[in-house]
Design a protein around this motif. Structure first.
Motif, mmCIF file in Angstrom:
data_model
loop_
_atom_site.group_PDB
_atom_site.id
_atom_site.type_symbol
_atom_site.label_atom_id
_atom_site.label_comp_id
_atom_site.label_asym_id
_atom_site.label_seq_id
_atom_site.Cartn_x
_atom_site.Cartn_y
_atom_site.Cartn_z
ATOM 1 N N ALA A 29 -5.249 -27.413 -10.357
ATOM 2 C CA ALA A 29 -6.376 -28.345 -10.502
ATOM 3 C C ALA A 29 -7.135 -28.482 -9.187
ATOM 4 O O ALA A 29 -8.375 -28.526 -9.174
ATOM 5 N N ILE A 30 -6.410 -28.536 -8.074
ATOM 6 C CA ILE A 30 -7.059 -28.605 -6.761
ATOM 7 C C ILE A 30 -7.916 -27.364 -6.552
ATOM 8 O O ILE A 30 -9.067 -27.450 -6.106
ATOM 9 N N MET A 31 -7.360 -26.203 -6.868
ATOM 10 C CA MET A 31 -8.118 -24.957 -6.698
ATOM 11 C C MET A 31 -9.361 -24.938 -7.592
ATOM 12 O O MET A 31 -10.451 -24.589 -7.131
ATOM 13 N N GLU A 32 -9.189 -25.327 -8.839
ATOM 14 C CA GLU A 32 -10.306 -25.303 -9.794
ATOM 15 C C GLU A 32 -11.412 -26.279 -9.393
ATOM 16 O O GLU A 32 -12.584 -25.916 -9.367
ATOM 17 N N LYS A 33 -11.048 -27.509 -9.088
ATOM 18 C CA LYS A 33 -12.040 -28.541 -8.765
ATOM 19 C C LYS A 33 -12.796 -28.240 -7.470
ATOM 20 O O LYS A 33 -13.896 -28.743 -7.261
ATOM 21 N N ASN A 34 -12.199 -27.414 -6.604
ATOM 22 C CA ASN A 34 -12.827 -27.085 -5.331
ATOM 23 C C ASN A 34 -13.320 -25.646 -5.262
ATOM 24 O O ASN A 34 -13.669 -25.159 -4.189
ATOM 25 N N LEU A 35 -13.339 -24.987 -6.421
ATOM 26 C CA LEU A 35 -13.865 -23.615 -6.535
ATOM 27 C C LEU A 35 -13.204 -22.661 -5.543
ATOM 28 O O LEU A 35 -13.859 -21.837 -4.915
ATOM 29 N N LEU A 36 -11.887 -22.768 -5.401
ATOM 30 C CA LEU A 36 -11.146 -21.962 -4.425
ATOM 31 C C LEU A 36 -10.591 -20.688 -5.051
ATOM 32 O O LEU A 36 -10.177 -20.691 -6.216
ATOM 33 N N ASN A 37 -10.566 -19.636 -4.260
ATOM 34 C CA ASN A 37 -9.873 -18.401 -4.599
ATOM 35 C C ASN A 37 -8.625 -18.320 -3.728
ATOM 36 O O ASN A 37 -8.528 -18.994 -2.698
ATOM 37 N N LYS A 66 0.043 -14.137 -8.147
ATOM 38 C CA LYS A 66 -1.230 -14.260 -7.425
ATOM 39 C C LYS A 66 -1.142 -15.191 -6.220
ATOM 40 O O LYS A 66 -1.969 -15.109 -5.313
ATOM 41 N N PHE A 67 -0.146 -16.065 -6.176
ATOM 42 C CA PHE A 67 0.013 -16.996 -5.062
ATOM 43 C C PHE A 67 1.164 -16.613 -4.126
ATOM 44 O O PHE A 67 1.483 -17.340 -3.195
ATOM 45 N N ARG A 68 1.760 -15.487 -4.347
ATOM 46 C CA ARG A 68 2.995 -15.070 -3.675
ATOM 47 C C ARG A 68 2.942 -15.132 -2.151
ATOM 48 O O ARG A 68 3.920 -15.468 -1.495
ATOM 49 N N TYR A 69 1.804 -14.818 -1.557
ATOM 50 C CA TYR A 69 1.732 -14.705 -0.097
ATOM 51 C C TYR A 69 1.131 -15.928 0.593
ATOM 52 O O TYR A 69 0.918 -15.918 1.802
ATOM 53 N N ILE A 70 0.878 -16.984 -0.145
ATOM 54 C CA ILE A 70 0.357 -18.207 0.468
ATOM 55 C C ILE A 70 1.498 -18.899 1.230
ATOM 56 O O ILE A 70 2.565 -19.132 0.664
ATOM 57 N N PRO A 71 1.295 -19.237 2.502
ATOM 58 C CA PRO A 71 2.327 -19.979 3.230
ATOM 59 C C PRO A 71 2.438 -21.399 2.668
ATOM 60 O O PRO A 71 1.440 -22.114 2.570
ATOM 61 N N ILE A 72 3.668 -21.774 2.296
ATOM 62 C CA ILE A 72 3.907 -23.095 1.707
ATOM 63 C C ILE A 72 5.099 -23.734 2.409
ATOM 64 O O ILE A 72 6.112 -23.075 2.637
ATOM 65 N N LEU A 73 4.973 -25.015 2.698
ATOM 66 C CA LEU A 73 6.052 -25.747 3.348
ATOM 67 C C LEU A 73 6.301 -27.041 2.588
ATOM 68 O O LEU A 73 5.367 -27.765 2.256
ATOM 69 N N CYS A 74 7.567 -27.333 2.308
ATOM 70 C CA CYS A 74 7.960 -28.586 1.661
ATOM 71 C C CYS A 74 8.633 -29.491 2.684
ATOM 72 O O CYS A 74 9.329 -29.017 3.581
ATOM 73 N N ALA A 75 8.433 -30.803 2.513
ATOM 74 C CA ALA A 75 9.089 -31.794 3.358
ATOM 75 C C ALA A 75 9.295 -33.061 2.540
ATOM 76 O O ALA A 75 8.639 -33.262 1.517
ATOM 77 N N GLN A 76 10.200 -33.913 3.016
ATOM 78 C CA GLN A 76 10.450 -35.163 2.320
ATOM 79 C C GLN A 76 9.449 -36.213 2.796
ATOM 80 O O GLN A 76 9.207 -36.368 3.997
ATOM 81 N N GLU A 77 8.874 -36.916 1.837
ATOM 82 C CA GLU A 77 7.925 -37.996 2.122
ATOM 83 C C GLU A 77 8.674 -39.167 2.749
ATOM 84 O O GLU A 77 9.851 -39.387 2.459
ATOM 85 N N ALA A 78 7.997 -39.930 3.583
ATOM 86 C CA ALA A 78 8.595 -41.131 4.161
ATOM 87 C C ALA A 78 8.982 -42.093 3.046
ATOM 88 O O ALA A 78 8.239 -42.282 2.084
#
Length: 124
Positions: A29-37, A66-78
């Motif tokens: 949804a973020i990608m679609e609403k912001n016209l991102l590739n 299609k998203f395999r090479y995007i750098p992604i990092l997870c962390a715990q929210e405060a």
């Protein structure tokens, strides 16, 4: 110009399939609403509240070829008293011609309560 694009979603329960489905839905949804590739994405940061332990939300995005090479990092929210439970937050850093006021942040369902100040721009 690189912009930070925010979003959040709340899951009903800490089940791996539900967490992954909600994460992917929010990211797309973020990608679609912001016209991102895919090529526009520099990195993705995901935080999750401590009550989500079944799976890394990043897996949902990485599993899509299609998203395999995007750098992604997870962390715990405060952990803050009174904060939303079972909440996944995403910040996408992306190259976009949009200025800060034009970027479309996406808050789905119960998570839209996080940013009432963006009510005109928040997606439900």
């Amino acid at each position: 110009m690189i912009r930070g694009i925010r979003g959040a979603v709340v899951v009903d329960s800490d089940e791996a399939l539900q967490v992954k489905k909600a994460t992917l839905e929010l990211f797309e949804a973020i990608m679609e609403k912001n016209l991102l590739n895919v090529e526009d994405i520099a990195a993705v940061f995901i935080t999750l509240t401590p009550d989500i332990q079944s799976v890394f939300p990043a897996e949902a995005i990485r599993e899509q070829e299609k998203f395999r090479y995007i750098p992604i990092l997870c962390a715990q929210e405060a952990q803050v008293a009174g904060g939303l439970k079972r909440c996944i937050r995403i910040m996408v850093l992306a190259n976009t011609p949009f200025d800060q006021e034009t970027v479309r942040h996406v808050y789905l369902g119960e998570a839209k309560n996080l940013r009432r100040d963006l009510l005109g721009e928040v997606e439900s």
